[in-house]
Scaffold this motif. Sequence first.
Motif, PDB file in Angstrom:
ATOM      1  N   ALA A 167       0.826  -1.205   0.000  1.00 59.44           N
ATOM      2  CA  ALA A 167       0.000   0.000   0.000  1.00 59.44           C
ATOM      3  C   ALA A 167       0.860   1.256   0.000  1.00 59.44           C
ATOM      4  O   ALA A 167       2.036   1.235   0.367  1.00 59.44           O
ATOM      5  CB  ALA A 167      -0.918   0.002   1.222  1.00 59.44           C
ATOM      6  N   ASP A 168       0.258   2.343  -0.446  1.00 60.92           N
ATOM      7  CA  ASP A 168       0.869   3.677  -0.437  1.00 60.92           C
ATOM      8  C   ASP A 168      -0.147   4.601   0.237  1.00 60.92           C
ATOM      9  O   ASP A 168      -1.328   4.589  -0.123  1.00 60.92           O
ATOM     10  CB  ASP A 168       1.148   4.118  -1.876  1.00 60.92           C
ATOM     11  CG  ASP A 168       1.855   5.465  -1.970  1.00 60.92           C
ATOM     12  OD1 ASP A 168       1.439   6.405  -1.270  1.00 60.92           O
ATOM     13  OD2 ASP A 168       2.803   5.589  -2.760  1.00 60.92           O
ATOM     14  N   PHE A 169       0.286   5.410   1.195  1.00 60.33           N
ATOM     15  CA  PHE A 169      -0.646   6.242   1.943  1.00 60.33           C
ATOM     16  C   PHE A 169      -1.282   7.353   1.104  1.00 60.33           C
ATOM     17  O   PHE A 169      -2.257   7.956   1.531  1.00 60.33           O
ATOM     18  CB  PHE A 169       0.043   6.843   3.170  1.00 60.33           C
ATOM     19  CG  PHE A 169       0.280   5.850   4.274  1.00 60.33           C
ATOM     20  CD1 PHE A 169      -0.787   5.235   4.916  1.00 60.33           C
ATOM     21  CD2 PHE A 169       1.566   5.516   4.676  1.00 60.33           C
ATOM     22  CE1 PHE A 169      -0.581   4.312   5.931  1.00 60.33           C
ATOM     23  CE2 PHE A 169       1.793   4.605   5.691  1.00 60.33           C
ATOM     24  CZ  PHE A 169       0.718   3.997   6.313  1.00 60.33           C
ATOM     25  N   LEU A 170      -0.749   7.619  -0.086  1.00 59.34           N
ATOM     26  CA  LEU A 170      -1.356   8.621  -0.964  1.00 59.34           C
ATOM     27  C   LEU A 170      -2.265   7.984  -2.014  1.00 59.34           C
ATOM     28  O   LEU A 170      -3.056   8.668  -2.648  1.00 59.34           O
ATOM     29  CB  LEU A 170      -0.256   9.442  -1.660  1.00 59.34           C
ATOM     30  CG  LEU A 170      -0.694  10.638  -2.498  1.00 59.34           C
ATOM     31  CD1 LEU A 170      -1.499  11.644  -1.659  1.00 59.34           C
ATOM     32  CD2 LEU A 170       0.504  11.330  -3.131  1.00 59.34           C
ATOM     33  N   LEU A 188       6.633   9.082   0.571  1.00 58.22           N
ATOM     34  CA  LEU A 188       7.787   8.558   1.313  1.00 58.22           C
ATOM     35  C   LEU A 188       7.760   9.014   2.768  1.00 58.22           C
ATOM     36  O   LEU A 188       8.042   8.222   3.679  1.00 58.22           O
ATOM     37  CB  LEU A 188       9.079   9.013   0.642  1.00 58.22           C
ATOM     38  CG  LEU A 188      10.393   8.530   1.279  1.00 58.22           C
ATOM     39  CD1 LEU A 188      10.449   7.012   1.332  1.00 58.22           C
ATOM     40  CD2 LEU A 188      11.592   9.077   0.511  1.00 58.22           C
ATOM     41  N   ASP A 189       7.402  10.263   3.010  1.00 55.83           N
ATOM     42  CA  ASP A 189       7.363  10.762   4.390  1.00 55.83           C
ATOM     43  C   ASP A 189       6.387   9.969   5.253  1.00 55.83           C
ATOM     44  O   ASP A 189       6.684   9.645   6.407  1.00 55.83           O
ATOM     45  CB  ASP A 189       6.952  12.244   4.403  1.00 55.83           C
ATOM     46  CG  ASP A 189       8.044  13.163   3.886  1.00 55.83           C
ATOM     47  OD1 ASP A 189       9.198  12.717   3.768  1.00 55.83           O
ATOM     48  OD2 ASP A 189       7.727  14.333   3.580  1.00 55.83           O
ATOM     49  N   SER A 190       5.212   9.672   4.698  1.00 56.46           N
ATOM     50  CA  SER A 190       4.202   8.936   5.474  1.00 56.46           C
ATOM     51  C   SER A 190       4.621   7.489   5.699  1.00 56.46           C
ATOM     52  O   SER A 190       4.401   6.932   6.788  1.00 56.46           O
ATOM     53  CB  SER A 190       2.839   9.007   4.775  1.00 56.46           C
ATOM     54  OG  SER A 190       2.928   8.571   3.431  1.00 56.46           O
ATOM     55  N   LEU A 206      -4.162   7.522   8.861  1.00 57.36           N
ATOM     56  CA  LEU A 206      -3.679   8.143   7.627  1.00 57.36           C
ATOM     57  C   LEU A 206      -4.621   7.908   6.452  1.00 57.36           C
ATOM     58  O   LEU A 206      -4.630   8.695   5.501  1.00 57.36           O
ATOM     59  CB  LEU A 206      -2.279   7.632   7.291  1.00 57.36           C
ATOM     60  CG  LEU A 206      -1.153   8.135   8.194  1.00 57.36           C
ATOM     61  CD1 LEU A 206       0.193   7.634   7.693  1.00 57.36           C
ATOM     62  CD2 LEU A 206      -1.147   9.653   8.282  1.00 57.36           C
ATOM     63  N   TYR A 207      -5.421   6.856   6.532  1.00 53.17           N
ATOM     64  CA  TYR A 207      -6.398   6.608   5.467  1.00 53.17           C
ATOM     65  C   TYR A 207      -7.766   7.216   5.771  1.00 53.17           C
ATOM     66  O   TYR A 207      -8.547   7.470   4.855  1.00 53.17           O
ATOM     67  CB  TYR A 207      -6.545   5.108   5.225  1.00 53.17           C
ATOM     68  CG  TYR A 207      -5.421   4.535   4.401  1.00 53.17           C
ATOM     69  CD1 TYR A 207      -5.135   5.045   3.137  1.00 53.17           C
ATOM     70  CD2 TYR A 207      -4.638   3.501   4.890  1.00 53.17           C
ATOM     71  CE1 TYR A 207      -4.098   4.540   2.386  1.00 53.17           C
ATOM     72  CE2 TYR A 207      -3.591   2.980   4.138  1.00 53.17           C
ATOM     73  CZ  TYR A 207      -3.332   3.499   2.888  1.00 53.17           C
ATOM     74  OH  TYR A 207      -2.291   2.995   2.139  1.00 53.17           O
ATOM     75  N   ALA A 208      -8.050   7.443   7.034  1.00 49.67           N
ATOM     76  CA  ALA A 208      -9.380   7.961   7.399  1.00 49.67           C
ATOM     77  C   ALA A 208      -9.614   9.354   6.841  1.00 49.67           C
ATOM     78  O   ALA A 208     -10.735   9.709   6.457  1.00 49.67           O
ATOM     79  CB  ALA A 208      -9.546   7.954   8.918  1.00 49.67           C
ATOM     80  N   LYS A 209      -8.553  10.166   6.796  1.00 50.12           N
ATOM     81  CA  LYS A 209      -8.643  11.499   6.184  1.00 50.12           C
ATOM     82  C   LYS A 209      -7.437  11.656   5.262  1.00 50.12           C
ATOM     83  O   LYS A 209      -6.472  12.355   5.543  1.00 50.12           O
ATOM     84  CB  LYS A 209      -8.671  12.597   7.243  1.00 50.12           C
ATOM     85  CG  LYS A 209      -9.081  13.962   6.678  1.00 50.12           C
ATOM     86  CD  LYS A 209      -9.210  14.999   7.777  1.00 50.12           C
ATOM     87  CE  LYS A 209      -9.630  16.347   7.192  1.00 50.12           C
ATOM     88  NZ  LYS A 209      -9.687  17.402   8.236  1.00 50.12           N
ATOM     89  N   GLN A 210      -7.518  10.971   4.138  1.00 51.79           N
ATOM     90  CA  GLN A 210      -6.384  10.823   3.230  1.00 51.79           C
ATOM     91  C   GLN A 210      -6.208  12.046   2.328  1.00 51.79           C
ATOM     92  O   GLN A 210      -7.167  12.543   1.747  1.00 51.79           O
ATOM     93  CB  GLN A 210      -6.598   9.577   2.368  1.00 51.79           C
ATOM     94  CG  GLN A 210      -5.458   9.236   1.438  1.00 51.79           C
ATOM     95  CD  GLN A 210      -5.796   8.052   0.547  1.00 51.79           C
ATOM     96  OE1 GLN A 210      -6.959   7.818   0.217  1.00 51.79           O
ATOM     97  NE2 GLN A 210      -4.792   7.297   0.162  1.00 51.79           N
ATOM     98  N   PRO A 211      -4.984  12.540   2.184  1.00 58.11           N
ATOM     99  CA  PRO A 211      -4.739  13.618   1.214  1.00 58.11           C
ATOM    100  C   PRO A 211      -5.042  13.138  -0.206  1.00 58.11           C
ATOM    101  O   PRO A 211      -5.030  11.933  -0.485  1.00 58.11           O
ATOM    102  CB  PRO A 211      -3.241  13.907   1.383  1.00 58.11           C
ATOM    103  CG  PRO A 211      -2.889  13.371   2.723  1.00 58.11           C
ATOM    104  CD  PRO A 211      -3.780  12.185   2.939  1.00 58.11           C
TER     105      PRO A 211
END
Length: 266
Positions: free
Chosen positions: A100-103, A148-150, A172-177
């Motif tokens: 997974a990727d947080f973005l 990368l930061d996340s 981080l996924y609940a309010k994802q950029p």
Amino acid sequence: MGGAERNARKRKQDAAAAAKAMAAARGKADRTKMWVGVAAVVVIAAAVFGGIYFTAQTDSATTSTAIPAVKVNPTYPVKRDNAVIVAGKDSAKATMDLYADFLCPGCGGFEENFGKQIQDKLNAGELKVRYHMLPMLVKLSKPEGYSLDSANAAMAVAEADPGKFPDFFASLYAKQPKENGAGYTKDQLIQLGKDVGVTGENFANDIRNGTFNKALQDAFANVDNDPGFKEAGGFNGTPAVVAGNKVVDYRQSATWLEDIIKQQAG
């Protein structure tokens, strides 16, 4: 001058006047069309600019405040294994790898649809999950680098206080950029760590210094070598699930998670 000549001259004068009137009317109509066209272009341009501005404002609003902390109440152990976070009891009969990727918007949708099911199976001791945070979308945030930061922040949390990783991950996924918008800053990521209960300063320093960046980048560079992707012909993006050295098509079956557990437990 005879009557016939006077009548002919009158007809010419009337015709000339009519032509002049028609020309004037046509010119006015053309000018009206021109201004209507200009107005339409202005309206369209305003709408496009307004849409871009609104989107930018919305993206900025998403990431300009503190990241809301989500608590998933894990009851299973978590540990960091180089660039992988391993969650679940050693007695679990089934194991899956989640990439997974947080973005990544698809990863956000995956977490929304399946996150609770996975947590339930982890808490029940039926499943072990190997989390691979891939910095795949590094260039798709403004400024670049949130991906990368996340990922590094998640590794830092797992290193400092492993039991808080599930909360950090879910938050981080609940309010994802959004892609191509502003990501969360390192300070916001540090604050989220504190809000989910991580203590100490080491994790904050690891986030600021990018301690795990190289390990994450190396893992991403070599992801095609993971056994499940070798058989599938290579890595095709996130989210991806691998179980039993095979890529799982979670979109084709509502029972894919149960199937993984049954197949490995049997």
